[in-house]
Design an enzyme around this catalytic site. Structure first.
Site, PDB file in Angstrom:
ATOM      1  N   ASP A 122      14.466  11.658  34.864  1.00 43.57           N
ATOM      2  CA  ASP A 122      14.727  10.120  34.937  1.00 43.57           C
ATOM      3  C   ASP A 122      13.536   9.701  35.734  1.00 43.57           C
ATOM      4  O   ASP A 122      13.671   8.513  36.390  1.00 43.57           O
ATOM      5  CB  ASP A 122      16.075   9.862  35.544  1.00 43.57           C
ATOM      6  CG  ASP A 122      16.309  10.470  36.777  1.00 43.57           C
ATOM      7  OD1 ASP A 122      15.277  11.149  37.307  1.00 43.57           O
ATOM      8  OD2 ASP A 122      17.405  10.412  37.435  1.00 43.57           O
ATOM      9  N   HIS A 131      14.354  12.891  38.865  1.00 45.97           N
ATOM     10  CA  HIS A 131      14.987  14.359  38.909  1.00 45.97           C
ATOM     11  C   HIS A 131      14.383  15.032  37.666  1.00 45.97           C
ATOM     12  O   HIS A 131      14.161  14.310  36.681  1.00 45.97           O
ATOM     13  CB  HIS A 131      16.481  14.173  38.830  1.00 45.97           C
ATOM     14  CG  HIS A 131      17.159  13.420  39.992  1.00 45.97           C
ATOM     15  ND1 HIS A 131      17.406  12.036  39.771  1.00 45.97           N
ATOM     16  CD2 HIS A 131      17.487  13.624  41.254  1.00 45.97           C
ATOM     17  CE1 HIS A 131      17.899  11.515  40.896  1.00 45.97           C
ATOM     18  NE2 HIS A 131      17.889  12.252  41.552  1.00 45.97           N
ATOM     19  N   SER A 172      20.524  15.136  45.744  1.00 47.66           N
ATOM     20  CA  SER A 172      20.817  15.101  44.296  1.00 47.66           C
ATOM     21  C   SER A 172      20.337  16.318  43.481  1.00 47.66           C
ATOM     22  O   SER A 172      20.789  16.637  42.329  1.00 47.66           O
ATOM     23  CB  SER A 172      20.357  13.671  43.760  1.00 47.66           C
ATOM     24  OG  SER A 172      19.040  13.637  44.045  1.00 47.66           O
TER      25      SER A 172
END
Ligand code: NAG
Ligand code: NAG
Ligand code: NAG
Ligand code: NAG
Length: 392
Positions: free
Chosen positions: A356, A359, A46
């Site tokens: 968040d 990240h 990610s």
């Protein structure tokens, strides 16, 4: 000669010497022209997914993407990722996810990274937080991409492909970027006390190396490899968001920034083994450039200098609810103690390091990219624009 006289003399020599050294360093960088990168092929999780998981599974939603794209585009941030700043710096358009079939151009390469990806094979489906797109699969997707575009270019109407795909001769000159391992470390953390962490990490690095050799066999020659970041500094790992985790009271559990030492230590073990492996691959592949980028230190530097660099405290989270050990991730809703929690983003994401809890924000990604692009965290210490030089 007087003391002052010899000091001046000495200072002159030191000055001359440092001038000569800096000339040499400059020559090393600029004696050769910048690399003629025409494409980027990226592999990872990610931290560099530009739309894979969103295209393959459930479409991403706002507030993800709000800052730069003003819509959700499948990046785990409010805006751009480090890979986007790399593409921009190299004068290319932002990379599209290989799996995103709608309205995409792959003229400057493709991105195979997918959120939740690991180096090792997984035993989890999407619904358990896994992904089928492990590193090994991403490299097979690349293989497929390369083989199929080569086929297009042998066809009579090849001009219609030129606008959207790299030319066959550009694959060998492309830069192959890697940012993966964080989810493998998370797996090792879940096994602490049950399995031998050192052995697990050795297996992971060995498998990573095998995949690097695979992508070499498909034609990659210019490698830019990020090590893994300080997982123990992710706000969701920090005890401030996990008050029931009372090991925080043990001496040495936290470092001076509030990061969890034993978690960062596992990431450092991985990085040390990865660096050794990259050095080994240089002898196996004398014709390849292999740059090892110390992402851990670049990110840790930001976390250590958060306030000085204009950010809020590094454990603050812009989007999501993380209190008393209850986690409601950005974009989700939940009822806690009878109260409905709807997560929203903060007023000014550019002041936050963490978007968040897991990240980074666009502002943090930009800061980190600025540190790594000129080679100050790389081995060998060449700017990315010159990283194809073979120094071994
Ligand atoms: C994989 O999942 C199965 C079924 O949940 C479980 O029995 C097995 O132990 C798991 N293996 C690993 C290596 O986690
Ligand atoms: C730490 O956790 C244990 C078990 O969860 C609990 O019994 C103990 O009271 C806690 N200690 C403190 C200081 O909170
Ligand atoms: C390295 O490249 C040179 C020149 O292209 C070639 O002659 C040589 O065989 C290559 N060596 C290896 C080990 O691939
Ligand atoms: C690289 O860029 C960073 C950020 O602008 C700067 O602090 C650092 O001194 C630069 N390093 C080199 C070797 O140019």
């Amino acid at each position: 000669m007087s003391i002052m006289g010899s000091l001046t003399h000495f200072a002159t020599i030191v000055f001359l010497l440092s001038w000569l050294v800096s000339i040499q360093a400059d020559e090393l960088k600029t004696s050769q022209k910048p690399c003629d990168f025409q494409a980027i092929f990226n592999f990872g999780d990610s931290n560099s997914d530009t739309g894979s998981m969103s295209a393959a599974f459930f479409p991403a939603i706002l507030p993800y993407g709000q800052t730069f794209f003003h819509e959700a585009v499948g990046r785990a941030s409010d805006g751009r990722l480090i890979i986007d700043f790399i593409a921009k710096h190299l004068g290319m358009s932002l990379l599209s996810a290989y799996i995103n079939s709608i309205g995409t151009s792959y003229r400057h390469g493709a991105n195979f990274a997918a959120g939740s990806s690991t180096i090792m094979r997984q035993n989890k489906t999407y619904f358990d937080g896994g992904t089928p797109f492990t590193l090994e699969i991403q490299i097979q997707q690349f293989n497929n991409f390369k083989t199929r575009t080569a086929k297009f270019f042998t066809q009579a109407n090849k001009n219609s492909y030129r606008a959207h795909y790299p030319k066959p001769e550009e694959f060998g000159k492309a830069i192959y970027t890697f940012d993966i391992g964080q989810n493998d470390i998370a797996y090792v953390l879940s096994k602490v006390g049950k399995e031998d962490s050192q052995e697990l990490i050795s297996n992971i690095v060995e498998y990573f190396s095998k995949q690097l050799q695979n992508v070499y066999s498909y034609g990659a020659r210019r490698f830019w490899i990020h090590n893994t970041g300080p997982i123990g500094c992710l706000p969701v790992s920090m005890p401030i968001h996990n008050v029931h985790h009372n090991s925080t009271l043990l001496p040495g559990y936290l470092d001076q920034n509030g990061c969890v030492n034993y978690q960062n230590d596992l990431a450092k073990d991985f990085n040390k083994k990865l660096k050794d492996e990259v050095l080994k691959l240089r002898t196996v592949f004398p014709n390849a450039s292999l740059t090892y980028v110390d992402m851990f230190s670049a990110k840790y530097e930001l976390i250590s200098n958060a306030i000085k660099s204009g950010f809020v405290e590094p454990f603050e989270i812009c989007c999501g609810y993380h209190e008393d050990g209850n986690h409601v991730y950005c974009g989700n809703k939940a009822t806690i103690n009878g109260k409905e929690i709807v997560t929203k983003s903060c007023n000014d994401p550019s002041k936050y390091i963490s978007w968040d809890g897991v990240h980074y924000t666009e502002a943090a990604n930009k800061w980190i990219a600025n540190q790594i692009l000129n080679g100050s965290f790389s081995d060998p210490p060449l700017p990315i624009t010159h990283s194809c030089q073979i120094t071994h």
